[in-house]
Design a protein around this motif. Structure first.
Motif, PDB file in Angstrom:
ATOM      1  N   PHE A 608     -20.803 -56.893  29.433  1.00  0.00           N
ATOM      2  CA  PHE A 608     -19.791 -57.944  29.509  1.00  0.00           C
ATOM      3  C   PHE A 608     -18.757 -57.589  30.572  1.00  0.00           C
ATOM      4  O   PHE A 608     -18.285 -56.448  30.627  1.00  0.00           O
ATOM      5  CB  PHE A 608     -19.082 -58.115  28.164  1.00  0.00           C
ATOM      6  CG  PHE A 608     -20.010 -58.404  27.020  1.00  0.00           C
ATOM      7  CD1 PHE A 608     -20.271 -59.703  26.628  1.00  0.00           C
ATOM      8  CD2 PHE A 608     -20.640 -57.373  26.343  1.00  0.00           C
ATOM      9  CE1 PHE A 608     -21.137 -59.967  25.583  1.00  0.00           C
ATOM     10  CE2 PHE A 608     -21.511 -57.622  25.295  1.00  0.00           C
ATOM     11  CZ  PHE A 608     -21.756 -58.932  24.916  1.00  0.00           C
ATOM     12  N   ILE A 618     -17.675 -61.513  20.789  1.00  0.00           N
ATOM     13  CA  ILE A 618     -18.251 -60.534  21.717  1.00  0.00           C
ATOM     14  C   ILE A 618     -18.457 -59.197  21.011  1.00  0.00           C
ATOM     15  O   ILE A 618     -19.491 -58.540  21.191  1.00  0.00           O
ATOM     16  CB  ILE A 618     -17.355 -60.369  22.966  1.00  0.00           C
ATOM     17  CG1 ILE A 618     -17.423 -61.637  23.827  1.00  0.00           C
ATOM     18  CG2 ILE A 618     -17.770 -59.154  23.784  1.00  0.00           C
ATOM     19  CD1 ILE A 618     -16.511 -61.628  25.028  1.00  0.00           C
ATOM     20  N   TYR A 634     -18.686 -52.994  27.625  1.00  0.00           N
ATOM     21  CA  TYR A 634     -17.705 -54.034  27.930  1.00  0.00           C
ATOM     22  C   TYR A 634     -16.848 -53.527  29.083  1.00  0.00           C
ATOM     23  O   TYR A 634     -16.148 -52.522  28.953  1.00  0.00           O
ATOM     24  CB  TYR A 634     -16.821 -54.331  26.720  1.00  0.00           C
ATOM     25  CG  TYR A 634     -15.941 -55.556  26.905  1.00  0.00           C
ATOM     26  CD1 TYR A 634     -16.416 -56.813  26.556  1.00  0.00           C
ATOM     27  CD2 TYR A 634     -14.664 -55.456  27.438  1.00  0.00           C
ATOM     28  CE1 TYR A 634     -15.633 -57.936  26.721  1.00  0.00           C
ATOM     29  CE2 TYR A 634     -13.882 -56.579  27.613  1.00  0.00           C
ATOM     30  CZ  TYR A 634     -14.368 -57.816  27.251  1.00  0.00           C
ATOM     31  OH  TYR A 634     -13.589 -58.936  27.429  1.00  0.00           O
TER      32      TYR A 634
END
Length: 659
Positions: A608, A618, A634
């Motif tokens: 991400f 998420i 992330y």
């Protein structure tokens, strides 16, 4: 003597991680202390549970998970200030606290794990600060109240009043420091900083020396009269050879950094972004071997007060800004907690009208290492990755969904109240909308606004209005991200690009590279067939394209469930591919549930890229992919910066393989 050269500190990124407790009380203060004497510090926090009652909570860090060890109700006003200190030298910290009814208390664990609370004083006013230290076989507790500091000594179980030090203005903060056989007492007051040297002999205390420094007033707002300065907190930075260095956080938003030896010297005056600085901490925030200064204060946006956290690295006797974070409520205090399992740091914040929350700390060095590994994987394995683009990747050019929503409502002379009133009557809203969105009268998500607008006018008007936000003029500057994506497609490293965006920025970039006929564009319902994309390259526009009105799906009733043909194509591609999500929030009603099922089914690797904190959706996707022992990540950064790093690393890899 060996000189160790410290490497430059990587910059710090702070991301919201989670909440510790499901309780809904306000957490007004927080500190660390070894309450049970097991050698590990617990998190001690107090919060308003109901009128005139505070729930004192003790939380243990067990293998990176935070579990409540004790809930203790204080039934006499809410707790204003907490300090943990082993006042009776039994190896267990006592909790010393002051409440809103001016009472001073001590909470201790006695034999048999029975808690005992002792009230040892009722003071004449609001308790602003409590600190303690051990000197000459006794504990001393320093309490700032009104225009004085009360000093209590403790030889046995109950602290006794030892001395009262009067001042000419309100005491806001205090910090006692042992220095040889004396105590240096730093006192933050309204308009003044006081430095007292105390000599304690037997039953007497003597002020050997006092330095009083006047702090000039400041102008809070333009054209307003000057306001008096206040020293809200004092933080020790270093102590060596009778030289004491400390920082003061002030009402004006300034930090004063002083050195005290034979006299008091100002080393640095720093104006922060905060309107006021309430709390200072000096600790190794990223566990990299050197310390940083964290400040807690408030800022004002749109006449609303927000909590503010700013981090400074300490380099060559100067504090240099490296990171900042705003929070939706006023922040009272912050604590760093090291997770023993991976040695990473969590930052715990106590904030108004919220349970205890914590943030994870990531360095840019860690992020760059992750991007380097990702670049290596992309180059090694042809076509293993696909991209999923959200609105964030186009944010430099086109407005985000919330802004479009606001402008449509204002253009039609509506209001959020009107739109919500309409939506509440809709079965689609009740069945789908409220499941995924937290109700807010500040923002109406775009799907709801388009649904209201379409039914207030007609679909043709909705499409016409929506298209005005995505008009591509002749001077359109396409973000750098699309340059790198187009190049990755050209190099056969990326074959599939999913997007929920209506714009045609990627198509424009592919035209520049004369690749528009090489890459299929799928945007109509009937385009989405697995057979169409086998061994081909494609842009898959799940919500349609702005250059084809019929293909656009945007209103609430059009995006509540992903059409079967689109879901099958998504499933077909994600089985065997890793996905990089760029600027995507995961809040679509139709796509998020489908993605969640696919990731859980195939344990898909997900990466991400987003400058904001990861949303709960998420985090859920990350957890699902990590359950398959997959290294999902992330990257909290802007998409252009991510692609700059990615491009640099790909160039380095090309250069190294060509040698």
């Amino acid at each position: 003597m060996v000189t160790v050269k410290l490497m430059p500190k990587p910059e710090i990124i702070i991301s919201f991680c989670g909440k510790v407790s499901s309780k809904k009380e306000d957490v007004t203060n927080i500190c660390l202390g070894d309450f049970d004497g097991d050698g590990d510090e617990e998190i001690i926090c107090g919060g308003k549970e109901r009128d005139n009652c505070t729930l004192l909570r003790i939380i243990k860090n067990i293998d990176g998970k935070y579990e409540t060890m004790l809930n203790y109700s204080h039934e006499n006003g809410y707790i204003r200030v907490i300090e943990c200190f082993d006042i009776n030298n039994d190896g267990k910290d006592e909790i010393i606290y002051g409440d809103s009814k001016y009472g001073l208390y001590c909470l201790d664990i006695k034999k048999g794990n029975v808690n005992q609370k002792i009230k040892f004083a009722t003071l004449s006013g609001t308790i602003n600060c409590i600190k303690a230290l051990y000197e000459k076989d006794k504990s001393y507790i320093f309490v700032g109240v009104k225009h004085e500091i009360k000093i209590y000594s403790c030889e046995n179980e109950i602290p006794q009043l030892f001395e009262t030090l009067p001042f000419k203005s309100t005491v806001k903060s205090v910090l006692p420091i042992k220095n040889d056989n004396r105590i240096i007492l730093l006192v933050g007051r309204e308009e003044y900083l006081s430095v007292l040297t105390l000599q304690i002999e037997n039953a007497n205390i003597e002020v050997v020396e006092e330095i009083e420094l006047y702090l000039p007033p400041f102008q809070k707002e333009q054209n307003s009269p000057p306001d008096p300065e206040r020293v809200y907190d004092i933080c020790l930075i270093g102590k060596e050879n009778n030289q004491i260095k400390f920082a003061c956080g002030c009402r004006s938003g300034k930090i004063y950094y002083f050195c005290l030896r034979e006299d008091l010297y100002l080393l640095q005056e720093l104006q922060t972004e905060a309107k006021s600085v309430y709390k200072l901490n000096f600790f190794d925030i990223d566990n990299c071997g050197t310390k940083e200064l964290s400040i807690i204060g408030k800022i004002t946006k749109d006449q609303e007060a927000y909590g503010y956290l700013e981090i400074f690295k300490f380099e060559s006797e100067k504090f240099i800004h490296i990171s900042n974070k705003t929070y939706e409520k006023r922040i009272f205090s912050i604590l760093p907690i090291e997770k023993k399992k991976d040695k990473k740091i969590d930052l715990f914040l106590s904030a108004a009208s919220r349970p205890l929350v914590y943030f994870k700390v990531t360095t840019t060095e860690h992020i760059e290492n992750g991007i380097r590994l990702l670049a290596s994987e992309i180059m090694e394995k042809i076509g293993e990755f696909c991209l999923f683009l959200g609105a964030g990747i186009s944010a430099q050019v086109f407005p985000l969904a919330d802004q479009i929503s606001r402008e449509i409502i204002e253009k039609d002379e509506g209001s959020t109240d009107i739109v919500f009133s309409y939506l509440e009557k809709s079965p689609q809203f009740r069945k789908h909308f409220e499941c995924y969105y937290k109700r807010s009268y500040d923002e109406v998500p775009l799907e709801g606004t388009l649904f209201w607008y379409k039914n207030s006018t007609d679909r043709e008007s909705m499409i016409k209005t929506l298209r005005t936000f995505f008009e591509c003029g002749g001077n359109l500057k396409i973000p750098y991200s699309f340059e790198v994506i187009a190049e990755l497609i050209r190099l056969n490293k990326i074959n599939y690009v999913f997007t929920v965006n209506y714009d045609t920025l990627l198509e424009e970039k592919l035209k520049e590279k004369k690749m528009q006929n090489v890459v299929m564009k799928l945007f109509k319902q009937n385009d989405f067939k697995s057979v169409n994309i086998c061994h081909k390259k494609a842009i898959l526009k799940l919500h349609g394209s702005i250059d084809d009105s019929e293909s656009i799906a945007g209103a609430l009733d059009e995006v509540t469930e992903l059409k079967e043909n689109k879901r099958q194509v998504l499933d077909f591609i994600l089985n065997g591919h890793k996905v990089i999500f760029i600027g995507y929030s995961f809040r679509d009603l139709d796509i998020y549930p489908a993605l969640k099922k696919i990731v859980e089914k195939y344990k898909t690797s997900c990466y991400f890229v987003n400058p904001a904190d990861p949303t709960e959706n998420i985090e859920e996707i990350l957890n699902l992919s990590e359950q398959g022992d997959i290294d999902s990540r992330y990257f909290q950064m802007k998409s252009d910066l991510f692609f700059e790093y990615l491009s640099e690393n790909i160039s380095d890899l090309k250069a190294s393989t060509s040698k």
